[in-house]
Write an enzyme that holds these catalytic residues in place. Sequence first.
Site, PDB file in Angstrom:
ATOM      1  N   GLU A  86       0.877  -1.173   0.000  1.00 50.39           N
ATOM      2  CA  GLU A  86       0.000   0.000   0.000  1.00 50.39           C
ATOM      3  C   GLU A  86       0.913   1.221   0.000  1.00 50.39           C
ATOM      4  O   GLU A  86       1.426   1.652   1.025  1.00 50.39           O
ATOM      5  CB  GLU A  86      -0.940  -0.047   1.210  1.00 50.39           C
ATOM      6  CG  GLU A  86      -1.870  -1.261   1.144  1.00 50.39           C
ATOM      7  CD  GLU A  86      -2.732  -1.452   2.380  1.00 50.39           C
ATOM      8  OE1 GLU A  86      -2.789  -0.537   3.225  1.00 50.39           O
ATOM      9  OE2 GLU A  86      -3.353  -2.530   2.493  1.00 50.39           O
ATOM     10  N   HIS A 190      -2.854   4.105   4.684  1.00 48.10           N
ATOM     11  CA  HIS A 190      -3.042   2.823   4.000  1.00 48.10           C
ATOM     12  C   HIS A 190      -3.578   3.034   2.582  1.00 48.10           C
ATOM     13  O   HIS A 190      -3.732   4.162   2.125  1.00 48.10           O
ATOM     14  CB  HIS A 190      -4.016   1.946   4.799  1.00 48.10           C
ATOM     15  CG  HIS A 190      -3.463   1.430   6.086  1.00 48.10           C
ATOM     16  ND1 HIS A 190      -3.131   0.110   6.295  1.00 48.10           N
ATOM     17  CD2 HIS A 190      -3.177   2.065   7.253  1.00 48.10           C
ATOM     18  CE1 HIS A 190      -2.658  -0.044   7.519  1.00 48.10           C
ATOM     19  NE2 HIS A 190      -2.689   1.129   8.123  1.00 48.10           N
ATOM     20  N   GLU A 281      -7.312   5.561   4.549  1.00 50.38           N
ATOM     21  CA  GLU A 281      -7.236   4.760   3.328  1.00 50.38           C
ATOM     22  C   GLU A 281      -7.277   5.736   2.161  1.00 50.38           C
ATOM     23  O   GLU A 281      -8.276   6.432   1.943  1.00 50.38           O
ATOM     24  CB  GLU A 281      -8.408   3.779   3.263  1.00 50.38           C
ATOM     25  CG  GLU A 281      -8.489   2.809   4.435  1.00 50.38           C
ATOM     26  CD  GLU A 281      -7.544   1.631   4.301  1.00 50.38           C
ATOM     27  OE1 GLU A 281      -6.916   1.492   3.223  1.00 50.38           O
ATOM     28  OE2 GLU A 281      -7.430   0.844   5.262  1.00 50.38           O
TER      29      GLU A 281
END
Length: 443
Positions: A86, A190, A281
């Site tokens: 990631e 992430h 994210e």
Amino acid sequence: MDLARLWLGLLLPLVAALDFNYHHQEAMEAFLKTVAQNYSSITHLHSIGKSVKGRNLWVLVVGRSPKEHRIGTPEFKYVANMHGDETVGRELLLHLIEHLVTHDGRDPEITNLINTTRIHIMPSMNPDGFEAVQKPDCYYSEGRENYNHYDLNRNFPDAFEFNNVSRQPETEAVMKWLKTETFVLSANLHGGALVASYPFDNGVPATGTLHSRSLTPDDDVFQYLAHTYASRNPNMKKGDQCKNNMKFPNGVTNGYSWYPLLGGMQDYNYIWAQCFEITLELSCCKYPREEKLPLFWNDNKASLIEYIKQVHIGVKGQVFDHNRNPLPNVIVEVQDRTHICPYRTNRFGEYYLLLLPGSYVINVTAPGHEPHLTKVTIPENSQSSSALKKDILLPDGGHLDHVPVVSLSCPMAPLYRNLPSRSAATKPSLFFFLVTVLHLFLK
């Protein structure tokens, strides 16, 4: 002084412009060392440990006192790439470093941030995983785990269940690091979705799992923090930009509501390190093509900077005895939002409480002494560059100067396991309702 610093900024050396490519360990180290050398007055580069394969876990500190903590200056951190495949967060943090050091003395916003905050940036917690990726993929690559095939975001002690995994060198290094600084606010970066996720990631009925969520006593603050980041990212705030993924209203979710997670880093930070952390994210694709990196930087730059500023919300100060000696290890918490591991003053007698505007009663308890209650009111228009300062002088209770200097530890055990199934934390937050209404009016 500020004018002089602005002029000085025009004379400072520039880091060679960082390209929008993926930087492997050697290139990343070269960039970080160049920054540390060229901006030595505001940066400090150090390794907090080594990966399984012996790669350094680099942290660059940015601030007016980069090598040591200053009383009254909160500690902030960003950590990226704990899943090696990631990759967007890794590159964003390198560009954030470049932006901070090259705009100090030139941009009043950045200059003020560096004046008032000590910022710790770890571009890669899992360098072995990043180097292991042979064929980048949007969904899964071998490099997600560390070299020993452990998921580092399942590798921390858990407050809800026993997590009997072998603790990895990268995890141990972070846990040790958290004990060396008074971190107040953090985010870990992430990829694979587009959302700001806040604690808890795991839970029990006492934290609201029967209602498909798991909420902390500071749920209002966590929702505010997640919304602060998501609302400034033009795609994240839409909440539905990733195919084959669930929708996230306003780009925000409670971690447990999304999916339960055992041994996560953000829960560990909040419970055992007194540090509020959320998970960001940042890309639907975990390892996107390099040509898309400038777009991710443009989407996240404002959010990354605004989120750092939130370390200055709430109230901070020192606790003293009647002789004005600072007191370490004194419990300082707001009534009705006590933590299962009580939040305590550091070795300088400092406390930092992240709170939204409002009136609160602070409960200060020295070991072996009666609680001391202090009321504080945080105004609506509180300054963004500093929390409300409230020093607390405890009355003469005898032997306060004998509070031990060594921090009292909280057991690394499932602390929530036997908690009764009733808690204020399980109540829906009014803040989230207001944010949703405001979003509807602004559409």
